[in-house]
Design an enzyme around this catalytic site. Structure first.
Site, mmCIF file in Angstrom:
data_model
loop_
_atom_site.group_PDB
_atom_site.id
_atom_site.type_symbol
_atom_site.label_atom_id
_atom_site.label_comp_id
_atom_site.label_asym_id
_atom_site.label_seq_id
_atom_site.Cartn_x
_atom_site.Cartn_y
_atom_site.Cartn_z
ATOM 1 N N SER A 173 0.836 -1.199 0.000
ATOM 2 C CA SER A 173 0.000 0.000 0.000
ATOM 3 C C SER A 173 0.880 1.262 0.000
ATOM 4 C CB SER A 173 -0.944 -0.057 1.201
ATOM 5 O OG SER A 173 -1.942 0.924 1.130
ATOM 6 N N ASP A 225 -9.536 -4.474 -4.873
ATOM 7 C CA ASP A 225 -8.922 -3.842 -3.698
ATOM 8 C C ASP A 225 -9.618 -2.520 -3.397
ATOM 9 O OD1 ASP A 225 -7.241 -2.542 -1.847
ATOM 10 O OD2 ASP A 225 -5.453 -3.487 -2.670
ATOM 11 N N HIS A 230 -7.590 -5.875 0.559
ATOM 12 C CA HIS A 230 -6.445 -4.981 0.431
ATOM 13 C C HIS A 230 -5.177 -5.763 0.715
ATOM 14 C CE1 HIS A 230 -4.291 -1.283 0.239
ATOM 15 N NE2 HIS A 230 -4.053 -1.166 1.529
#
Length: 519
Positions: A231, A459, A486
């Protein structure tokens, strides 16, 4: 017991030729030019790491239990607080190592995202998975807490855990609940004072963290960086690749962030996908025949508003003396959307909330903040704000309020007056220094060695389109993963994903074009 540092350099063969980078570096990363003398970092690059036990390193009870694993080792590395003044004040970056089972050929540096994610906590939590796996046959696994986070210094502290419990802090749903200049000024003042001064506070931006990563590479004894970032960690990895293209061995960027969008455009894309996941959740709920969100997923957002409106008007008392307000409800819902496995929990919590029971939704809210049973917040929103205030340009109050209303249009689940209909302003309005990155944050990418981006199709945190764009920008291989959560590697229970990622990290073997996995 103290363990000797394995600090001598380890040159490692690799099956590719490193391409020399262009002379120009990424705009906004304070690259050295002929008119900017290169700072002397030799005292930092030559330091020896003193690895020892992790006793006393944890900052909360949950981590204390995880860090008690006797196979884990901890230390810290010294870095300049300000890289333009390396002889000035210093920062300390906390490190945790799960040593290779044999002779280590190098280190895998890990960042779990955020901003505000603790690499120490992540490595400790994943250690049982890694300990008997392929990676630790060849690599030390090293997690780090970026400056401002966890056991690293300077620490960022704006509000206490008790104030977070009481809701006496800026709140977040579509945008931060900052609606006046006084609120923005109070936030900046609290963060400046709680962090030991403006110099500490403004040092935590991503541009400094990327420079810290190169110091860590050097003191870990690695000629080239092997890195895993999730991320926000994908931003750090991509920025590192652009600033230090000659120093890369392998980069895995899981949940890649779109490099070609401004912050407002990224938030629009992100909330649009979160709305898609909420609609999916509503469709799952409708299959039960007695769904709290109704039988028609197309009207689920309106039903959500009906469920939460009483909480908007009057927060609900909980068993531990706290009150659940609308911001808490949305924190619980958003957190639950990030993993399809959590959707039944969200449905159950909404059902209980409509019946007057806030406890399940409070538990989801607490999980989204990493709140421990003893009231400690392990995911620090203060750090998240501080990093982003140093990363992104500020919008005007008019732009910010208009942006909030735009988000309500693309994600009607957020279309409540309290969440998106007010006169909002940037939470960074009164920050004591300007940002140090451009927006978009990645431009002028040089040719790079083979890297790998992992992107999940559904996601809700970092969109699949963004992962595709990041892979294209870096010239990376792309592993597309079918699923609705995610992050994928280690997090999705997919042997397909895990084997492909580890084959790349160990042998720099990327998957064939078009290969897909599923969660």
């Amino acid at each position: 017991m103290r363990h000797p540092s394995r600090s001598p350099r380890r040159a490692r063969p690799r099956p590719w030729v490193l391409v020399v980078a262009p002379l120009t570096a990424l705009t906004g990363l304070a690259a050295c030019t002929p008119s900017t003398p290169t700072p002397d970092l030799s005292s930092y690059l030559e330091q020896d790491l003193d690895w020892g036990t992790c006793d006393g390193v944890a900052t909360n009870a949950v981590d204390e239990e995880l860090f008690a694993n006797p196979d884990l080792e901890c230390t810290s590395a010294e870095v300049p607080l300000d890289y333009t003044e390396p002889e000035g004040e210093t920062a300390q970056v906390a490190l945790m190592r799960l040593p290779a089972r044999g002779e280590a050929e190098g280190s895998l540096l890990v960042n779990p995202g955020g901003p505000a994610g603790s690499g120490l906590s992540f490595v400790a939590a994943q250690a049982p998975t890694w300990q008997d796996g392929r990676l630790t046959e060849r690599l030390d696994i090293v997690g780090f807490d970026p400056r401002g986070v966890g056991a690293s210094t300077p620490s960022v502290d704006c509000y206490s855990d008790e104030e977070y419990d009481a809701g006496e802090v800026p709140r977040f749903a579509a945008v931060w609940d900052v609606t006046s200049a006084d609120q923005a000024e109070e936030l900046a003042t609290r963060c400046t004072e709680g962090s030991g001064g403006a110099e500490n506070l403004v040092s935590v931006g991503s541009t400094n963290v990327v420079k810290d990563m190169d110091v860590l590479r050097e003191v870990l004894g690695d000629d080239e960086l092997t890195y895993l970032g999730y991320s926000y960690g994908s931003e750090l990895g991509a920025m590192y690749a652009t600033e230090y293209p000659d120093n890369i061995r392998a980069l895995v960027l899981d949940g890649g962030v779109a490099p070609d969008l401004t912050l407002p455009d990224f938030r629009v894309s992100q909330l649009a996908v979160q709305q898609d996941r909420f609609d999916d959740l509503a469709a799952l709920c409708a299959e039960s025949g007695d769904c709290v969100l109704g039988d028609d997923p197309r009207t689920a957002s309106d039903r959500l508003h009906e469920i939460v409106q009483p909480v908007v008007e009057s927060p609900v008392a909980t068993d531990d003396g706290r009150e659940l307000d609308v911001w808490d409800v949305y924190a619980g819902i958003i957190g639950g959307l990030f993993s399809e496995a959590k959707w039944p929990d969200v449905i159950s919590a909404l059902t209980a909330l409509e019946d007057g029971d806030p406890e399940e939704m409070l538990a989801l809210r607490d999980a989204s903040f990493g709140r421990t049973p003893d009231g400690v917040y392990t995911i620090d929103a203060d750090v998240n704000i501080a990093v982003r205030c140093m990363d992104y340009p500020r919008s005007t109050p008019q732009e910010h309020a208009a942006h909030a209303r735009e988000l309500a249009e693309v994600a009607p689940m957020f279309d409540l007056e309290v969440l998106t209909g007010q006169d909002f302003r940037s939470e960074c309005d009164a920050w004591p220094a300007p940002p140090t990155r451009e927006d978009p944050w990645l431009t002028d990418v040089p040719e790079l060695p083979e890297t790998l981006v992992v992107s999940v199709t559904g996601d809700p945190g970092t969109t699949h389109d963004g992962g595709v764009a990041l892979a294209e920008a870096l010239g990376s291989s792309l592993l597309t993963v079918e699923g609705k959560q995610h992050g994928a590697y280690l997090l999705g229970g997919s042997r397909c994903v895990d084997e492909i990622v580890e084959a790349y990290l160990i042998d720099i073997r990327t998957p064939p074009d078009g290969v897909r996995c599923s969660l």
